[in-house]
Design an enzyme around this catalytic site. Structure first.
Site, PDB file in Angstrom:
ATOM      1  N   MET A  99       0.760  -1.277   0.248  1.00  0.00           N
ATOM      2  CA  MET A  99      -0.106   0.428   0.262  1.00  0.00           C
ATOM      3  C   MET A  99       1.092   1.048   0.094  1.00  0.00           C
ATOM      4  O   MET A  99       1.905   1.409   0.310  1.00  0.00           O
ATOM      5  CB  MET A  99      -0.368  -0.255   1.238  1.00  0.00           C
ATOM      6  CG  MET A  99      -1.933  -1.118   1.135  1.00  0.00           C
ATOM      7  SD  MET A  99      -2.668  -1.334   2.749  1.00  0.00           S
ATOM      8  CE  MET A  99      -3.900   0.469   2.537  1.00  0.00           C
ATOM      9  N   HIS A 100      -0.132   2.285  -0.221  1.00  0.00           N
ATOM     10  CA  HIS A 100       0.758   3.384  -0.063  1.00  0.00           C
ATOM     11  C   HIS A 100       1.871   4.238  -1.337  1.00  0.00           C
ATOM     12  O   HIS A 100       2.263   5.399  -1.505  1.00  0.00           O
ATOM     13  CB  HIS A 100       1.006   3.983   1.401  1.00  0.00           C
ATOM     14  CG  HIS A 100       0.338   3.660   2.277  1.00  0.00           C
ATOM     15  ND1 HIS A 100      -1.369   3.781   2.432  1.00  0.00           N
ATOM     16  CD2 HIS A 100       0.120   2.631   3.330  1.00  0.00           C
ATOM     17  CE1 HIS A 100      -1.481   3.476   3.403  1.00  0.00           C
ATOM     18  NE2 HIS A 100      -0.345   2.790   3.803  1.00  0.00           N
ATOM     19  N   ASP A 106      -2.487  -5.159  -0.207  1.00  0.00           N
ATOM     20  CA  ASP A 106      -1.914  -5.929   0.309  1.00  0.00           C
ATOM     21  C   ASP A 106      -3.112  -6.839   2.079  1.00  0.00           C
ATOM     22  O   ASP A 106      -3.006  -7.702   2.119  1.00  0.00           O
ATOM     23  CB  ASP A 106      -0.764  -6.026   0.636  1.00  0.00           C
ATOM     24  CG  ASP A 106      -0.508  -5.104   1.346  1.00  0.00           C
ATOM     25  OD1 ASP A 106      -0.995  -4.370   1.893  1.00  0.00           O
ATOM     26  OD2 ASP A 106       1.331  -4.891   2.279  1.00  0.00           O
TER      27      ASP A 106
END
Length: 500
Positions: free
Chosen positions: A81-82, A239
């Site tokens: 992520m991110h 995830d």
């Protein structure tokens, strides 16, 4: 027999799982790639390495399972992520991706929280932290303006990899929620926020559900790998959302305790509007119009690894943990706080550090070992306490995965500290299985993800909490909760001295 493929794009490797309609993993492959740390606190990766890894993983899977060329129906994705991927007008990366664990953006987070913090918490359901995507964008704007001028598309890692398969841009809601730019009330990009931070809406991809078919494999890739049919490419998910799917956390009353390097305590939410006041993350799930709340312990398994490497380097883990059942609950007054790299939930404090409290001359290695396990579990209990207090809903079943699921004594400890039945997976495949489940639903093997989970996810017998031990742990946990306030000032003073 037909198959789907789940690709899990992690921080260190891409893993591929080929799954049949019974939920059985029939082939798997992985390919690693490096992570760069050009400066202290920086963490970057070349997006092209993900494509090279995917190319290799699919070649390996076809080699292991030749019938895949005629029998693969769909591919979906799970991803870290991110992490920020910036593309130019030719859809090529402008710079290395800035990863989720990069912490260069403290100044940008402070600016966001001071100017729009309340608005973001209300609509995005989270507060700005270094891991999120928006602060990384601000850092690029401020420090690499020449690169920012060239940006034509913003992607997250799995979405960039999926673009390679289809030439179509898209982002699912579970990953978009981790950018800090998604208005989770109405499931749209937050135009007010984008305008405030000079992020053109045109450089953000269309939003879709995680099980949406976003295209088919490009003809040149289909020919390269030797596939005879059109391969559906399904959006995929973040995830943690995929880990929850792959663990069967798809119904009210279920949660996930994942102990890897970091630790995650996660609860399924029927709606995204639960207000945790920024004490926990709230993100869209991979299931349509559902969410999950999540707390994070920064050093869960990392604390145990540090302890072993420092004090018992030559002992196997099995030997190190073999005597913990001979140590009483609470380790005769010895407590450990796992704040060895700071802490996320519930304190969001980068300057707090870990402690052993209550050391006595009679304490031995086995006492310290058990106290480390208890401290890690207590830290995850902090997240459970917030979740159940705000939601006013007890978690009825907790799925334990990762390192904490591999030791019977630690599993019993979790059941007693969480006061919740603990189950483990018969086959633990992580986020990759969740990605395969999204592919299966996208290919219409199942009507929804709950039906898919019933077929794909199986548990071992539950470990039940022991009432007397639960009560004893409540007293020890009450002492543990006082460690942070008792040590905070000392830790902060140290960092102040360093800075001055």
């Amino acid at each position: 027999m037909t198959y789907v493929l789940g690709l899990d794009l992690g921080t260190s490797a891409l893993k591929g799982l080929v799954v049949d309609k019974n939920g059985q993993v029939v082939a798997e492959a992985s390919h690693s790639y490096p992570m760069d740390t050009p400066e202290i606190g920086y963490s970057e990766q070349n997006p092209l390495s993900w494509i090279e890894a995917a190319d290799q993983v699919i070649e390996d899977l076809v080699s292991k399972l030749p019938e895949l060329t005629d029998s693969l129906e769909g591919i979906s994705f799970s991803g870290q992520m991110h992490s920020l991927v910036l593309l130019d007008e030719k859809h090529e990366p402008l710079r290395p991706a800035i990863l989720w664990n990069d912490v260069r953006t403290t100044k940008q987070c402070k600016k966001i929280n001071e100017t729009m913090g309340d608005t973001i918490l209300k609509r995005e359901k989270n507060i700005a932290l270094e891991g999120f995507t928006l602060p990384k964008i601000l850092w690029v704007q401020e420090n690499e303006p020449e690169i920012w001028k060239e940006v034509k598309q913003i992607q997250l890692p799995k979405d960039y990899l999926r673009f390679w398969f289809t030439d179509n841009f898209a982002m699912d809601y579970s990953d978009a929620a981790g950018t800090l730019m998604l208005n989770q009330d109405n499931k749209t990009w937050d135009t007010e926020l984008l305008e405030a931070w000079a992020v053109p809406a045109s450089i953000l991809p269309p939003l879709v559900e995680s099980s949406t078919v976003v295209g088919v494999m490009k003809p040149e890739l289909k020919e390269r790998f030797g596939f005879s049919r059109d391969i559906k490419i399904i959006a995929g998910g973040a995830d943690n959302a995929c880990a929850a799917l792959g663990s069967g956390v798809v119904k009210a009353g279920t949660g996930l305790c994942s102990i890897g390097t970091s630790g995650v305590f996660l609860k399924y939410e029927d709606k995204v509007d639960r207000d945790y006041q920024g004490k926990l993350h709230v993100f869209y799930h991979g299931m349509e119009n559902t969410a999950y709340s999540m707390g994070v312990t920064l050093s869960a398994g990392n604390s145990l690894n540090w302890f072993k490497n420092t004090f018992a380097k030559n002992q196997p883990f099995e030997e190190l943990l073999s005597e913990i059942d001979t140590v009483p609950i609470g380790c005769d007054g010895l407590l450990f706080s796992p704040y060895i790299v700071g802490e996320r939930t519930p304190y969001t404090d980068s300057q707090i550090r870990g402690s052993f409290i209550g050391i006595d001359t009679h304490h031995q290695l086995k006492d310290f070992t058990r106290s480390v396990l208890e401290g890690i579990t207590f830290s995850l209990k902090d997240s459970q306490r917030i979740i159940e207090a705000v939601a006013d809903e007890k978690i009825e079943k907790l799925v334990s995965v990762g390192g904490g699921a591999k030791n019977k004594s630690w599993l019993q400890m979790q059941a007693n500290i969480f006061d919740t039945p603990i189950v483990t997976l018969k086959t633990e495949q992580g986020p990759g299985l969740g990605a395969a489940m999204l592919a299966a639903v996208g290919c219409q093997w199942f009507s929804d993800l709950r039906e898919c989970a019933d077929q794909f996810v199986a548990y071992k017998e539950a470990v039940q909490p022991q009432p007397q031990q639960v009560e004893r742990y409540k007293k020890v946990y009450a002492r543990y909760r006082k460690i942070y306030s008792a040590t905070k000032e000392l830790c902060h003073q140290y960092f102040s001295q360093i800075e001055n």
